[in-house]
Scaffold this motif. Structure first.
Motif, PDB file in Angstrom:
ATOM      1  N   ILE A   1      -6.962   1.690  -4.878  1.00 37.41           N
ATOM      2  CA  ILE A   1      -8.350   1.342  -5.201  1.00 37.41           C
ATOM      3  C   ILE A   1      -8.540   1.267  -6.712  1.00 37.41           C
ATOM      4  N   ARG A   2      -8.013   2.254  -7.429  1.00 39.78           N
ATOM      5  CA  ARG A   2      -8.159   2.238  -8.895  1.00 39.78           C
ATOM      6  C   ARG A   2      -7.529   1.001  -9.500  1.00 39.78           C
ATOM      7  N   LYS A   3      -6.390   0.605  -8.942  1.00 40.82           N
ATOM      8  CA  LYS A   3      -5.723  -0.599  -9.449  1.00 40.82           C
ATOM      9  C   LYS A   3      -6.591  -1.832  -9.195  1.00 40.82           C
ATOM     10  N   GLU A   4      -7.155  -1.950  -7.999  1.00 42.84           N
ATOM     11  CA  GLU A   4      -7.990  -3.104  -7.667  1.00 42.84           C
ATOM     12  C   GLU A   4      -9.249  -3.141  -8.538  1.00 42.84           C
ATOM     13  N   ILE A   5      -9.867  -1.991  -8.775  1.00 42.70           N
ATOM     14  CA  ILE A   5     -11.094  -1.954  -9.581  1.00 42.70           C
ATOM     15  C   ILE A   5     -10.800  -2.320 -11.027  1.00 42.70           C
ATOM     16  N   ALA A   6      -9.671  -1.805 -11.552  1.00 40.18           N
ATOM     17  CA  ALA A   6      -9.304  -2.131 -12.931  1.00 40.18           C
ATOM     18  C   ALA A   6      -9.086  -3.634 -13.083  1.00 40.18           C
ATOM     19  N   GLU A   7      -8.397  -4.217 -12.110  1.00 35.57           N
ATOM     20  CA  GLU A   7      -8.162  -5.668 -12.173  1.00 35.57           C
ATOM     21  C   GLU A   7      -9.474  -6.426 -12.025  1.00 35.57           C
ATOM     22  N   TRP A   8     -10.372  -5.909 -11.222  1.00 37.74           N
ATOM     23  CA  TRP A   8     -11.675  -6.564 -11.039  1.00 37.74           C
ATOM     24  C   TRP A   8     -12.482  -6.522 -12.336  1.00 37.74           C
ATOM     25  N   GLN A   9     -12.459  -5.372 -13.018  1.00 35.57           N
ATOM     26  CA  GLN A   9     -13.158  -5.278 -14.303  1.00 35.57           C
ATOM     27  C   GLN A   9     -12.574  -6.265 -15.304  1.00 35.57           C
ATOM     28  N   ASP A  10     -11.271  -6.398 -15.303  1.00 36.99           N
ATOM     29  CA  ASP A  10     -10.637  -7.364 -16.216  1.00 36.99           C
ATOM     30  C   ASP A  10     -11.084  -8.783 -15.891  1.00 36.99           C
ATOM     31  N   GLU A  11     -11.237  -9.081 -14.600  1.00 40.33           N
ATOM     32  CA  GLU A  11     -11.718 -10.413 -14.209  1.00 40.33           C
ATOM     33  C   GLU A  11     -13.134 -10.658 -14.746  1.00 40.33           C
TER      34      GLU A  11
END
Length: 634
Positions: free
Chosen positions: A500-510
């Motif tokens: 989840i943390r990985k997905e959220i970090a990538e989402w913030q970068d998007e």
């Protein structure tokens, strides 16, 4: 195919009168109704059990006539039966789930009868007629078999109920047909000349005897009511492969439930049947035969040939020393000696078995459907649980419920400190003071970023855990479902929080990337202002999490209104249309990532179902179609 009449039957006015009895019967009942046969002379009978099935009074042809395979339309009929066997053989049942035990029993039953009885008789017109002697423990089956053959081919005694080595007596010319290649190929066997001693448990003993006429075999089967459960299945296997059943029970065991289970199978399949009541005492004989005869009538077995053996101690060499069994021997000699009669007996049983598939195969299909429906219910429980989790997450991402607790406090720190305004700078203006404040602002922003990730992680983790609990509870409510829960738990997914943390970090970068895209910022602002895209991305996330909704609705989710509105700040930077576009894209991207997480979390449950061996959707349809094809081919 025209069903022939039953095998020769005794007749008489009353129930007891319909039992053919030997000369040793009590004087109050004359010998009536048994099939008349040419006499073989009294000497042999007096010396030890009669002349056997090979009657000297009825010569056997050098090349004896065998009953033709009773299959209509030759090769086409065989192909249809092969297709049916293939569908039955390929069935899978999920252990423990509803329909599994019943389905596997029906599957084994139908498959064994197709393989061991029906198809061999379709393929070869010259197979021997198999007469199976079955019945209760202590009924005297082995003694009767030895007496019918005319010599000792099988052993009797106290070990018989505890052994599982049936004996098949046949002419030496027929012994090859009962090899592993032709007769019940999965069953190990041993050949013995003369007296067949007990073999290993589960092994068929082949006893070649010149006393047996060619083209006929006599099988001494395990007890149907043995204390060993495996013997029941073993006995049923042989009965499934037989043309004629000679069922032997005693005057003390004939009312047992296990006896009638087997007799009712013979009735349902219209199997050629003879019933022998042994150890009939002199006292109360008529009442006993009347009662047993009434039970036969009540169970639809009134046409079965009936015989009674009186209680006697006239046994030597493990066979009767008098003509006690003559009436049964004569009946079987009539069946075995005439090619037409032999054909009638085998054809009746064959047609009865084919007829029974009209109900047995659809019943098997219904058990398959039970498993399929159970599988659907189990799968629906997974779908419902994770669909509920998806809706819960969707709601939590937009209703402002996350904007409380730690996340609310971190947002207020950033909003009240003026960090948002300070993140916007006039182009070309970056003083020493601004640079010194950047480090302090970075700490507050980092805390806000962690709070955002923690809140999103908690929402997704709790939703997934709740979904898993819902599935497990639903599965445990289904018979056998607890086994699948254990199987799912044996293959847990990798660390959910980490993913989840990985997905959220990538989402913030998007999102940060969207704020830097050409044309995203309003032209009127872009010429004069530059800003920290990571901070603006956080502001957009706060807005997407329902800031405006939580404030406009008040109540439990309402937060402190100090500081600028995220949406007002964002509109000033990007404009309403650009902000709507970025917000919609960000929501869709987050939803896609969340759905991916949910899909990954349901993998253990989907895997448990996929590996459970639940029948496929078309299995039942194929069985119904195979039954229809069999019916129209007749």
């Amino acid at each position: 195919m025209t069903r022939p009449s039953a095998a020769p039957d005794t007749s008489g006015s009353g129930a007891s009168d319909r039992f053919a009895t030997g000369p040793d019967a009590t004087s109050d009942q004359p010998d009536q109704g048994h099939v008349p046969m040419p006499s073989a002379g009294g000497g042999d009978a007096a010396r030890g059990g009669g002349p056997g099935l090979h009657q000297p009074g009825r010569p056997v042809e050098a090349d004896p006539a065998r009953h033709p395979a009773p299959a209509p339309d030759g090769r086409r009929f065989e192909q249809i039966l092969e297709s049916l066997r293939g569908h039955v053989r390929d069935l899978e049942f999920s252990e423990g789930l509803p329909g599994a035990e019943e389905g596997r029993a029906l599957q084994a039953d139908v498959l064994a009868q197709l393989s061991d009885y029906v198809l061999p008789r379709v393929r070869r017109p010259d197979i021997p007629l198999l007469i199976a002697v079955a019945g209760s423990t202590g009924a005297g089956k082995s003694t009767l078999v030895n007496s019918l053959v005319g010599e000792q081919v099988t052993t009797t005694g106290v070990r018989r109920p505890t052994t599982n080595s049936p004996v098949l007596a046949c002419n030496p010319a027929d012994v090859d047909w009962f090899s592993e290649a032709s007769f019940i190929p999965t069953l190990p066997r041993v050949r013995q000349q003369g007296l067949a001693m007990p073999g290993k448990d589960g092994m068929l003993v082949l006893a070649a005897s010149e006393a047996m006429p060619p083209g006929v075999a006599l099988l001494d089967t395990p007890d149907v009511d043995s204390a060993v459960a495996a013997h029941h299945e073993f006995a049923a296997k042989f009965l499934d492969a037989a043309d004629l059943w000679v069922f032997v029970t005693t005057s003390t065991r004939y009312a047992d439930a296990r006896v009638w289970e087997f007799l009712q199978v013979a009735r349902d399949r219209d199997t050629s049947l003879a019933v022998v009541l042994s150890r009939v005492p002199r006292k109360g004989r008529r009442q006993l035969l009347d009662h047993f005869g009434a039970m036969l009538e009540a169970n639809g077995l009134g046409n079965a040939a009936r015989f009674a053996i009186p209680e006697t101690d006239q046994i030597r060499g493990e066979r009767f020393t008098s003509n006690v069994a003559d009436h049964i021997r004569e009946f079987l000699a009539e069946v075995a000696g005439e090619a037409d009669q032999r054909d009638r007996v085998s054809r009746r049983t064959f047609v009865g078995v084919i007829d029974s598939f009209r109900s047995r195969v659809p019943e098997l299909a219904r058990q398959v459907e039970t498993q399929i429906e159970t599988g659907r219910a189990l799968g629906a429980a997974v779908d419902d649980a994770f669909a509920t989790a998806s809706r819960r997450i969707d709601t939590g991402l937009g209703d402002g419920s996350l904007l409380r607790g730690s996340l609310s406090a971190r947002w207020q720190e950033v909003a009240a400190s003026g960090d948002l305004a300070k993140s916007l700078r006039m182009r070309g203006k970056r003083g020493r003071k601004a640079r010194s404040e950047q480090a302090e602002r970075g700490q507050r922003v980092a805390s806000l970023e962690r709070a955002v990730r923690d809140a999103l992680e908690a929402l997704v983790v709790s939703s997934c855990e709740r979904a898993a609990d819902q599935v497990e509870q639903a599965w445990r409510g289904v018979t056998g479902g607890a086994r699948l829960v254990v199987r799912a738990q044996e293959h847990p997914t990798a660390d959910l929080a980490k993913r989840i943390r990985k997905e959220i970090a990538e989402w913030q970068d998007e999102i940060a990337g969207m704020t830097t895209a050409s044309g995203a910022t309003k032209r009127s602002v872009a010429r004069f202002v530059t800003f920290d895209h990571d901070i603006v991305a956080l502001v957009l996330i706060i807005d997407l999490l329902g800031y405006e909704r939580s404030h406009s609705g008040g109540g439990a989710h309402a937060a402190d209104t100090s500081g600028p509105s995220p949406q007002r700040l964002l509109k000033g930077l990007f404009g309403a249309q650009s902000l709507r576009s970025m917000g919609g894209t960000a929501r869709d991207n987050l939803r896609r990532r969340v759905l991916g997480l949910l899909a990954h979390e349901r993998v253990p449950f989907d895997g448990a179902l996929a590996s459970a061996g639940i029948p496929t959707e078309d299995s039942a349809v194929q069985l119904y179609q195979a039954t229809y094809n069999l019916e129209i081919s007749r």
